[in-house]
Design a protein around this motif. Structure first.
Motif, short mmCIF file in Angstrom:
data_model
loop_
_atom_site.label_atom_id
_atom_site.label_comp_id
_atom_site.label_asym_id
_atom_site.label_seq_id
_atom_site.Cartn_x
_atom_site.Cartn_y
_atom_site.Cartn_z
N ILE A 182 -13.39 18.93 2.82
CA ILE A 182 -13.13 19.26 1.41
C ILE A 182 -12.41 18.12 0.70
O ILE A 182 -12.84 17.63 -0.35
CB ILE A 182 -12.32 20.56 1.30
N SER A 183 -11.28 17.67 1.30
CA SER A 183 -10.48 16.63 0.64
C SER A 183 -10.96 15.22 0.97
O SER A 183 -10.63 14.28 0.26
CB SER A 183 -9.01 16.78 1.07
N GLY A 184 -11.70 15.09 2.06
CA GLY A 184 -12.16 13.77 2.47
C GLY A 184 -11.17 12.99 3.31
O GLY A 184 -11.41 11.83 3.65
N ASP A 185 -10.03 13.61 3.65
CA ASP A 185 -9.02 12.93 4.45
C ASP A 185 -9.48 12.80 5.90
O ASP A 185 -10.07 13.73 6.47
CB ASP A 185 -7.69 13.68 4.39
N VAL A 205 -8.53 4.63 6.86
CA VAL A 205 -9.68 5.39 7.34
C VAL A 205 -10.31 6.16 6.18
O VAL A 205 -9.72 7.10 5.66
CB VAL A 205 -9.28 6.36 8.47
N ASN A 206 -11.48 5.75 5.76
CA ASN A 206 -12.24 6.46 4.74
C ASN A 206 -13.72 6.17 5.01
O ASN A 206 -14.06 5.24 5.76
CB ASN A 206 -11.82 6.04 3.33
N PRO A 207 -14.63 6.96 4.42
CA PRO A 207 -16.06 6.78 4.71
C PRO A 207 -16.57 5.35 4.49
O PRO A 207 -17.36 4.84 5.29
CB PRO A 207 -16.73 7.78 3.77
N ALA A 208 -16.11 4.72 3.42
CA ALA A 208 -16.61 3.36 3.13
C ALA A 208 -16.18 2.36 4.19
O ALA A 208 -16.98 1.55 4.68
CB ALA A 208 -16.11 2.92 1.76
N ARG A 265 -19.30 27.83 4.86
CA ARG A 265 -19.23 26.46 4.34
C ARG A 265 -18.39 25.59 5.27
O ARG A 265 -17.34 26.00 5.76
CB ARG A 265 -18.60 26.46 2.95
N VAL A 266 -18.84 24.37 5.52
CA VAL A 266 -18.11 23.44 6.38
C VAL A 266 -16.81 23.03 5.69
O VAL A 266 -16.83 22.61 4.53
CB VAL A 266 -18.96 22.19 6.70
N VAL A 267 -15.70 23.17 6.39
CA VAL A 267 -14.41 22.76 5.83
C VAL A 267 -13.76 21.64 6.63
O VAL A 267 -12.89 20.94 6.13
CB VAL A 267 -13.44 23.97 5.78
N ARG A 268 -14.20 21.47 7.87
CA ARG A 268 -13.59 20.43 8.71
C ARG A 268 -14.58 20.03 9.80
O ARG A 268 -15.31 20.86 10.32
CB ARG A 268 -12.29 20.95 9.33
N VAL A 269 -14.57 18.74 10.12
CA VAL A 269 -15.39 18.24 11.23
C VAL A 269 -14.48 17.45 12.15
O VAL A 269 -13.77 16.54 11.71
CB VAL A 269 -16.55 17.35 10.74
N SER A 270 -14.50 17.81 13.43
CA SER A 270 -13.68 17.12 14.43
C SER A 270 -14.58 16.57 15.51
O SER A 270 -15.65 17.14 15.78
CB SER A 270 -12.66 18.09 15.06
N GLY A 271 -14.15 15.48 16.11
CA GLY A 271 -15.02 14.90 17.13
C GLY A 271 -14.32 13.94 18.06
O GLY A 271 -13.12 13.67 17.94
#
Length: 495
Positions: A182-185, A205-208, A265-271
């Motif tokens: 949600i927040s992109g953090d 750490v960010n997508p870009a 709805r997806v709220v968090r992805v961990s891996g």
């Protein structure tokens, strides 16, 4: 309502008064303890928990004020309620003195039973409630201590578990991460930074920024994963490459799992990310080894085929002996190369292997520096040396005890020059035709290695000189890459 009885201490030097107090207070249902003097009262206090003390002001030896002062000096009785009974008119100064000594109330004489009972009851209840509150506070403190100890134990176990997890992740070259959808953090642990070759102090750490570290050919894997989670996928796994800031390429496998809210709805992805570079390199080495083994097997079969096809002899026994000797020579060099993991072979070792079957004592002189041969060169020279030794043992210097053989070699400008000089043997005549050994030697040295093979059939003994480049591309291609001479090449070399 049933309640725990408390102890009430009655102090007076007159038995009649004590009896009267007992009669008045009996209906309160408490434990009444009597003392006929101040000293006796002190003894009772040291042995018994007292809720309220009813004491006469006027007593011999210790009066009420003195007794109160002594009681208050003891830590246990600093808050014990004391009620003074006075048969005389108490002045304001005396009342002040009594309060300073620890009195909490006064009862005048004649005593009004209802008033005395009411006063005693109030302080008894106050003592009971205070004790109950202390007990509850103690129970609460015990529960707090137990809960605190439980939390500390749980925290210690969690910390120990986290340490084990961190150690396991570090040992397994793994890193873990968390992405707030949600927040992109993003959150990376130490292992994740280590795998990507960056540090938390300098890398945001960010997508870009993460995408910038991915191999250009694998960027689509990230986009595909995001698309899959948007479609409802709950878990995803893929292999990808990263390019560290220093340019090093690392192989990784990433496993991710999504957390969803009540609406799905997806709220968090961990891996977890695992560095599999060493495994990939091992697989590449294994594949390369398999290809090389296949190539070498084909080469060996091709050589054996050429040996069998082109060997000539007048009888079967001689034919078998010639074929076996040449194949054994090939097997010996193969063993030397295998011991070096096909990195190469020492020229002196090749010569020693070919010398071993003859046991000629001091007939042979060797002279030359240590020379490391590439696998292709080693195979070629091994067969060439075998043919030279076999020919010499049959017809040349090594066929007699008086014969002598000198083998010398040197390297100059990456060119190996090996000389074979025989003397003291039978008289030598130039052969009218070249046999298989000579033809294969010429074909291998000249066609395969780009070298030269020169023969001088002197009467006193054969002089052969081989010149082989050590850095020719065909000789330095892949370890063990050697192509056996074809029949056409052998025929061309034979002239």
């Amino acid at each position: 309502m049933d309640h725990e009885k408390v102890n009430i201490l009655l102090v007076d030097d007159q038995p009649a008064k004590l009896l009267a107090y007992e009669v008045i207070l009996k209906e309160l249902g408490e434990n009444l303890v009597v003392a006929s003097s101040g000293r006796e009262a002190l003894e009772v206090l040291l042995k018994t928990e007292i809720a309220v003390i009813l004491v006469d002001v006027c007593m011999p030896e210790l009066d009420g004020f003195e007794l109160a002062a002594m009681i208050r000096e003891h830590p246990r009785f600093q808050k014990t309620a004391m009620i003074f009974i006075s048969a005389i008119q108490v002045s304001d100064i005396d009342r002040l003195r009594g309060y300073e000594m620890g009195a909490v109330d006064y009862v005048p004489v004649p005593v009004v039973p209802e008033v005395l009972r009411a006063k005693i009851k109030v302080f008894a209840e106050l003592y009971r409630k205070t004790r109950e509150l202390e007990r509850l506070n103690q129970e609460l403190e015990d529960r707090v201590r137990a809960r605190t100890a439980e939390l500390e134990n749980s925290t210690a176990k969690l910390r120990e578990s986290e340490q084990r997890r961190s150690m396991a992740i570090a040992a397994g070259k793994m890193g873990s991460w968390d992405w707030d959808w949600i927040s992109g953090d993003w959150m990376w642990d130490e292992g994740q930074y280590r795998i990507f070759g960056v540090g938390p102090e300098s890398f945001e750490v960010n997508p870009a920024n993460v995408q910038a570290l991915l191999h250009p050919d694998d960027v689509d894997q990230l986009r595909k994963a995001i698309a899959e989670f948007n479609k409802g996928t709950r878990a995803y796994e893929t292999e990808f490459r990263i390019v560290r800031p220093d340019g090093e390429v690392r192989w990784c496998v990433g496993t991710a799992a999504a957390t969803v809210d009540d609406s799905g709805r997806v709220v968090r992805v961990s891996g977890v990310t695992v560095d599999i570079t060493e495994r990939k390199r091992a697989e590449e080495r294994q594949n390369l080894l398999a290809r090389e083994v296949d190539h070498r097997a084909k080469n060996a079969l091709a050589l054996a085929q050429s040996i069998v096809r082109l060997t000539r002899a007048d009888e079967v026994k001689a034919y078998v002996s010639a074929v076996e000797g040449r194949i054994n020579a090939l097997a010996r060099v193969h063993t030397i190369l295998s011991l070096s993991s096909w990195q190469g072979a020492e020229l002196s070792k090749l010569i020693d292997e070919e010398l071993a079957p003859y046991s000629l004592g001091g007939q042979i002189i060797l002279a030359g520096p240590e020379v490391q041969l590439l696998p292709a060169t080693a195979q070629t020279l091994a067969l060439a040396l075998h043919e030279l030794f076999t020919n010499s043992a049959k017809y040349g210097a090594l066929s007699t005890r008086s014969g002598r053989l000198t083998i010398g070699w040197q390297v100059e400008d990456q060119l190996l020059t090996l000389s074979w000089e025989e003397s003291g043997g039978p008289l030598v005549m130039t052969p009218k035709s070249r046999g298989f050994g000579t033809r294969s030697l010429l074909a291998s040295v000249e066609s395969q290695l780009g070298g030269q093979a020169q023969f001088d059939w002197r009467a006193e003994g054969l002089l052969c000189r081989l010149k082989v480049p050590l850095t020719r591309k065909t000789a330095t291609a892949a370890p063990g890459k050697f192509d056996a001479p074809s029949s056409a090449e052998l025929q061309r070399a034979s002239g």
